[in-house]
Write a protein that holds these residues in place. Structure first.
Motif, PDB file in Angstrom:
ATOM      1  N   CYS A  12     -11.440  -3.072  -6.946  1.00 39.35           N
ATOM      2  CA  CYS A  12     -10.052  -3.191  -6.717  1.00 39.35           C
ATOM      3  C   CYS A  12     -10.090  -2.747  -4.948  1.00 39.35           C
ATOM      4  O   CYS A  12     -10.679  -1.693  -4.650  1.00 39.35           O
ATOM      5  CB  CYS A  12      -9.112  -2.660  -7.473  1.00 39.35           C
ATOM      6  SG  CYS A  12      -7.703  -2.239  -6.731  1.00 39.35           S
ATOM      7  N   CYS A  15      -7.561   0.706  -5.211  1.00 42.16           N
ATOM      8  CA  CYS A  15      -8.016   2.088  -5.546  1.00 42.16           C
ATOM      9  C   CYS A  15      -9.484   2.093  -6.072  1.00 42.16           C
ATOM     10  O   CYS A  15      -9.997   3.085  -6.455  1.00 42.16           O
ATOM     11  CB  CYS A  15      -7.265   1.966  -6.924  1.00 42.16           C
ATOM     12  SG  CYS A  15      -7.852   1.018  -8.552  1.00 42.16           S
ATOM     13  N   CYS A  27      -5.140  -5.606 -11.147  1.00 44.08           N
ATOM     14  CA  CYS A  27      -6.322  -4.298 -11.272  1.00 44.08           C
ATOM     15  C   CYS A  27      -5.586  -3.709 -12.534  1.00 44.08           C
ATOM     16  O   CYS A  27      -4.464  -3.156 -12.461  1.00 44.08           O
ATOM     17  CB  CYS A  27      -6.327  -3.396  -9.917  1.00 44.08           C
ATOM     18  SG  CYS A  27      -6.973  -1.707 -10.392  1.00 44.08           S
ATOM     19  N   HIS A  29      -6.328  -0.847 -13.517  1.00 41.92           N
ATOM     20  CA  HIS A  29      -6.135   0.736 -12.862  1.00 41.92           C
ATOM     21  C   HIS A  29      -4.927   1.080 -12.454  1.00 41.92           C
ATOM     22  O   HIS A  29      -4.234   1.879 -12.563  1.00 41.92           O
ATOM     23  CB  HIS A  29      -7.372   1.301 -12.355  1.00 41.92           C
ATOM     24  CG  HIS A  29      -8.543   1.139 -13.035  1.00 41.92           C
ATOM     25  ND1 HIS A  29      -9.074   1.974 -13.889  1.00 41.92           N
ATOM     26  CD2 HIS A  29      -9.500   0.244 -12.798  1.00 41.92           C
ATOM     27  CE1 HIS A  29     -10.052   1.526 -14.513  1.00 41.92           C
ATOM     28  NE2 HIS A  29     -10.578   0.397 -13.872  1.00 41.92           N
ATOM     29  N   PHE A  32      -2.855  -3.522  -8.681  1.00 48.69           N
ATOM     30  CA  PHE A  32      -2.773  -4.178  -7.451  1.00 48.69           C
ATOM     31  C   PHE A  32      -3.208  -5.623  -7.831  1.00 48.69           C
ATOM     32  O   PHE A  32      -4.309  -5.898  -8.530  1.00 48.69           O
ATOM     33  CB  PHE A  32      -3.715  -3.628  -6.431  1.00 48.69           C
ATOM     34  CG  PHE A  32      -3.932  -4.284  -5.241  1.00 48.69           C
ATOM     35  CD1 PHE A  32      -2.894  -4.154  -4.226  1.00 48.69           C
ATOM     36  CD2 PHE A  32      -5.165  -5.128  -5.027  1.00 48.69           C
ATOM     37  CE1 PHE A  32      -3.125  -4.899  -3.035  1.00 48.69           C
ATOM     38  CE2 PHE A  32      -5.252  -5.907  -3.640  1.00 48.69           C
ATOM     39  CZ  PHE A  32      -4.232  -5.797  -2.637  1.00 48.69           C
TER      40      PHE A  32
END
Ligand SMILES: [Zn+2]
Length: 166
Positions: A12, A15, A27, A29, A32
């Motif tokens: 990503c 991050c 993403c 996490h 994004f």
């Protein structure tokens, strides 16, 4: 013949975490839109900026509430000293010094647990106003604007502490 081509690993760009599937748009996490459109990326950064601003604003309000606790600690200590110097009232002096110490502790503690520390501070403040008013009803009106301001600052701090997200 299988999997001659290694699946492309994608990190990503926001991050830096590994995105599990190179086909995924977002993403998993941070959300994004790595494979998203320019508009989606723009929206992501826009929302990020809003969130950041909100957190800065919330932190300012928590700071004001913390300062309110420091001021309260000072005020009750001064009131205790005044009561002692005019009426030699050692009981009031003792109670006020204890209260001052609690406000001071809460102010420092609010660095770590703002929500809890400010909430206890507000409850303590309201309780002392109520108890004082029982003994001397006229005190309720005294410095009423200050009381509203103090409750307001503490209340805003509590609300901000509850709304903060990272
Ligand atoms: Zn990410």
């Amino acid at each position: 013949m299988e999997n001659l081509i290694e699946p492309k690993k994608l990190t990503c760009s926001h991050c830096k975490n590994l995105i599990e599937s190179s086909e995924a748009i977002f993403c998993n996490h941070c959300g994004f839109p790595e494979n998203g459109t320019k508009e989606q990326k723009g929206k992501f950064y826009g929302q990020l900026a809003i969130k950041k601003n909100r957190n800065i604003d919330a932190k300012d309000k928590i700071k004001s509430a913390r300062n309110t606790l420091f001021i309260l600690a000072g005020i009750v200590a001064i009131f205790g000293l005044l009561a002692y110097s005019t009426h030699q009232d050692i009981l009031i002096l003792g109670i006020n010094f204890l209260l001052s110490l609690i406000y001071l502790t809460l102010a420092f503690w609010s660095e770590k647990k703002p929500m809890m520390a400010l909430l206890i501070g507000l409850l303590l403040y309201i309780t002392t106003i109520a108890i004082t008013a029982i003994f001397e009803p006229t005190t309720l009106i005294k410095g009423v604007i200050w009381k509203i301001l103090i409750v307001g600052y503490l209340g805003k701090g509590i609300y901000s502490a509850s709304s903060i997200k990272d």
